[in-house]
Design an enzyme around this catalytic site. Structure first.
Site, PDB file in Angstrom:
ATOM      1  N   GLU A 194      16.402  89.565 -47.129  1.00  0.00           N
ATOM      2  CA  GLU A 194      16.641  88.386 -46.283  1.00  0.00           C
ATOM      3  C   GLU A 194      18.137  88.124 -46.118  1.00  0.00           C
ATOM      4  OE1 GLU A 194      12.713  85.635 -46.703  1.00  0.00           O
ATOM      5  OE2 GLU A 194      14.163  85.441 -48.319  1.00  0.00           O
TER       6      GLU A 194
ATOM      7  N   GLU B  65       6.503  89.743 -45.528  1.00  0.00           N
ATOM      8  CA  GLU B  65       6.027  88.639 -46.356  1.00  0.00           C
ATOM      9  C   GLU B  65       5.192  87.689 -45.512  1.00  0.00           C
ATOM     10  OE1 GLU B  65       9.007  86.550 -48.548  1.00  0.00           O
ATOM     11  OE2 GLU B  65       9.952  88.380 -49.339  1.00  0.00           O
TER      12      GLU B  65
END
Length: 644
Positions: A189, A265
């Site tokens: 991320e 995710e």
């Protein structure tokens, strides 16, 4: 491989028989509108499980359950801070550290393949994962010129050393070398990091290539961030989200025209933080959104499929500076249940059966699946009474100490072979202090993260037992002060006990624990010449403690209590129920199980049977404020938030 599928038909191929019969010649490819593995079309149906959050003896059970749900892939992070607990000392399950038995990554990957699962590995070096410091070792903070998640030379020196050891191990488990790993994530991320050093990502990629990594390299981010955290020509971008599903899938598709779409995710739920409401993500919403992804169609990895537990002191935390300069800090709970398809104890939830049902419907490739293993029983052991105790003073007498003119953060202490202190508590002691009547102790700057103040061994600071208490002295407030005594005292001893409640896992990386933002004053005068104790509760030290005193039910303040749990037969999983205590940690047979806090929301600490033994088991409770009279147990997790 003795497996049976849903219908009992045994003529179907296994996952590996279907994709790797004749040899695994080509890895996962995204050079087209659909993914291909070994030149066969594939959708990745994955589930996250972190080996370091699950006891090693349970790995096979959990992986078998993941495969039985119809998934073909398990995904995991690799925590740098556990595998290199001290600079230059590496642990892959072959050392004698408290967490060593959780760290045999090679065994985990071997079992994954044996259970017919592919693997996606996210080696970091930064992992987030709501884990302590996002996986960064605290000893990095001893380097004054270090900066994180960019091309800083000091940072990259240590990343390079770590990756040069880790990546050759992982390279041996690549799909095209006969192993389970089909993809590696680069960083994590990165668009949310506050950094934008694309050269840093290139350096990580080169480290991977130089160490024999040949499988697909990916990044993962929130699609609205665009390509800010990736380099599209070098990495395949995946997405992280669990709401607003179709627009985000469309966004991913538009960012990478002509390529397949994958959600790295899909959040099954969310984590809990001390002092905040218990998370909520109902089965109906989970199932609806998961089906949107499957029908799109897109590959998808459920985060978490089995969350597990933040054992020891390994939870992360989140923080923000609010508009009025209030410092918002919330430590993640010991439980990392995450409202997952497999709960904290590894047993089935409604989401598990929803996943199984939907994958039967949407997975066009039919392979052999095992029957879901029989659920494991949990036990509610009879309550046990407290038998003995050791005061804070007695604990400190058996610890090494460091003397310093001023207070220091735990990371800067010259302990643990010059690696500083990573976890637990740090105690600052000042002796021979003349305290005037109503003398006020002022701690400049913020406390990191909670503080107890004692005068001559007596607790004088308030308790933290309700969410509202986090706004008073004892938490992470700026310039905290407390009255030490209503009467004058001569040659008194002041102890300041500071807890590291978990380092922030995202956004802040230079984060020291203890007292370090300023000095400590008595009225208007600074106090100097401190004796500093690292109170780490390492297993060998805890189990070596002696001079235990008889339990005194009038005790108030930080104290270590001891009880005994007798188990006649084979131990079973259980939960230690701590709502009648205030705040502290639970230790079982010397191993720090995790934290508890009456303020909630979590009132139980998962105790796996693997940490118990037939016969006598020692339960230690380090309580900050006021003990209960017994230790209780539960068959299930309990959640209650205490506001006022």
């Amino acid at each position: 491989m003795a497996l049976t599928n849903f219908s009992g038909v045994s003529s179907l191929p296994t996952n590996y028989e279907y994709f790797a019969s004749g040899g695994a010649k080509n890895g996962l490819s995204v050079n087209g509108s659909t993914m291909r593995l070994n030149d066969k079309e594939v959708f990745i149906y994955g589930g996250a499980m972190h080996y370091f959050r699950v006891p090693r003896p349970y790995w096979r059970d959990r992986l078998k359950k993941i495969r039985a749900a119809g998934l073909n892939t398990v995904e995991t992070y690799v925590p740098w801070n556990l595998h290199e607990p001290r600079s230059g000392e590496f642990d892959f399950g072959d050392k004698d550290n408290d967490m060593s038995d959780f760290l045999n990554l090679q065994e985990f990957l071997t079992i994954a393949k044996e259970e017919d699962l592919f693997a996606i590995v996210r080696p970091g070096p930064y992992i987030c994962a709501e884990f302590e410091s996002g996986g960064f070792p605290s000893w990095l903070l001893r380097e004054n010129d270090i900066d994180f998640r960019n091309s800083n030379p000091t940072y990259m020196k240590y990343v390079t050393r770590w990756f040069n050891l880790l990546l050759p191990i992982l390279a041996m488990f690549q799909f095209t070398r006969g192993g389970p790993i089909i993809a590696f994530q680069v960083e994590n991320e990165y668009a949310l990091s506050g950094k934008h050093d694309l050269d840093y990502l290139r350096k990580l990629r080169q480290l991977m290539l130089d160490n024999g990594i040949k499988e697909l390299l990916v990044t993962s981010d929130n699609p609205p961030r665009g390509t800010f955290g990736t380099i599209p020509e070098l990495f395949f971008m995946t997405g992280n989200f669990n709401r607003n599903i179709k627009p985000q899938l469309d966004m991913l598709k538009s960012l990478q025209p002509g390529k397949p779409v994958m959600v790295m995710e899909y959040w099954a739920g969310w984590y809990d933080a001390w002092g905040s409401r218990h998370s909520n993500f109902p089965i109906e919403t989970f199932k609806e959104n998961y089906e949107i992804i499957l029908s799109y169609p897109a590959s998808v990895n459920i985060y978490m499929f089995h969350g597990g537990t933040n054992f020891g002191f390994l939870n992360g935390a989140s923080n923000n500076i609010l508009y009025d300069d209030r410092y918002y800090f919330r430590a993640v709970t010991t439980s990392y249940d995450y409202l997952s398809p497999l709960n904290e104890a590894g047993n089935y939830t409604d989401k598990y059966w929803a996943v199984k049902e939907l994958l039967q419907k949407y997975n066009k490739i039919k392979t052999l699946l095992p029957e879901p293993p029989v659920p494991q029983e949990t036990e509610s052991y009879p309550a046990i009474g407290i038998e003995q105790q050791l005061s804070l003073g007695e604990l400190l007498s058996s610890l090494p100490n460091v003397t310093s003119k001023t207070v220091l953060p735990m990371e800067k202490l010259d302990v643990n072979n010059h690696n500083g202190q990573s976890y637990g508590y740090i105690v600052y002691r000042k002796t021979n202090v003349d305290i005037p009547a109503n003398g006020t102790l002022l701690i400049e700057g913020r406390v990191f993260d909670t503080v107890m103040v004692l005068v001559n061994g007596v607790l004088v600071s308030p308790w933290l037992e309700k969410t509202s208490d986090l706004n008073r002295f004892g938490s992470y407030l700026r310039d905290s002060s407390v009255i030490l005594s209503s009467t004058a005292l001569e040659k008194a001893t002041i102890d300041i006990v500071v807890e590291n409640w978990g380092r922030v896992n995202n956004g802040i990386y230079k984060q020291y624990k203890g007292l370090w933002q300023g000095g400590v004053k008595l009225n208007d005068a600074y106090l100097y010449d401190w004796t500093i104790f690292p109170l780490e509760f390492q297993k060998k030290w805890t189990n070596s403690l002696n001079n235990w005193q008889t339990f005194d039910d009038e005790t108030v303040g930080p104290c270590l209590f001891k009880a005994n749990l007798q188990i006649a037969g084979t131990p079973k999983d259980t939960f230690v129920y701590m709502e009648n205590w205030k705040k502290g940690i639970v230790i079982v047979n010397g191993f720090v199980l995790g934290r508890y806090a009456r303020l909630g929301p979590t009132q139980t600490v998962f105790l796996p049977a693997t940490l118990l033994k037939q016969g006598s088991n020692t339960i230690y409770i380090f309580e900050h404020f006021k003990h209960a009279l017994q230790v209780e147990f539960s068959k299930t997790i309990v959640n209650t938030l205490h506001y006022q």
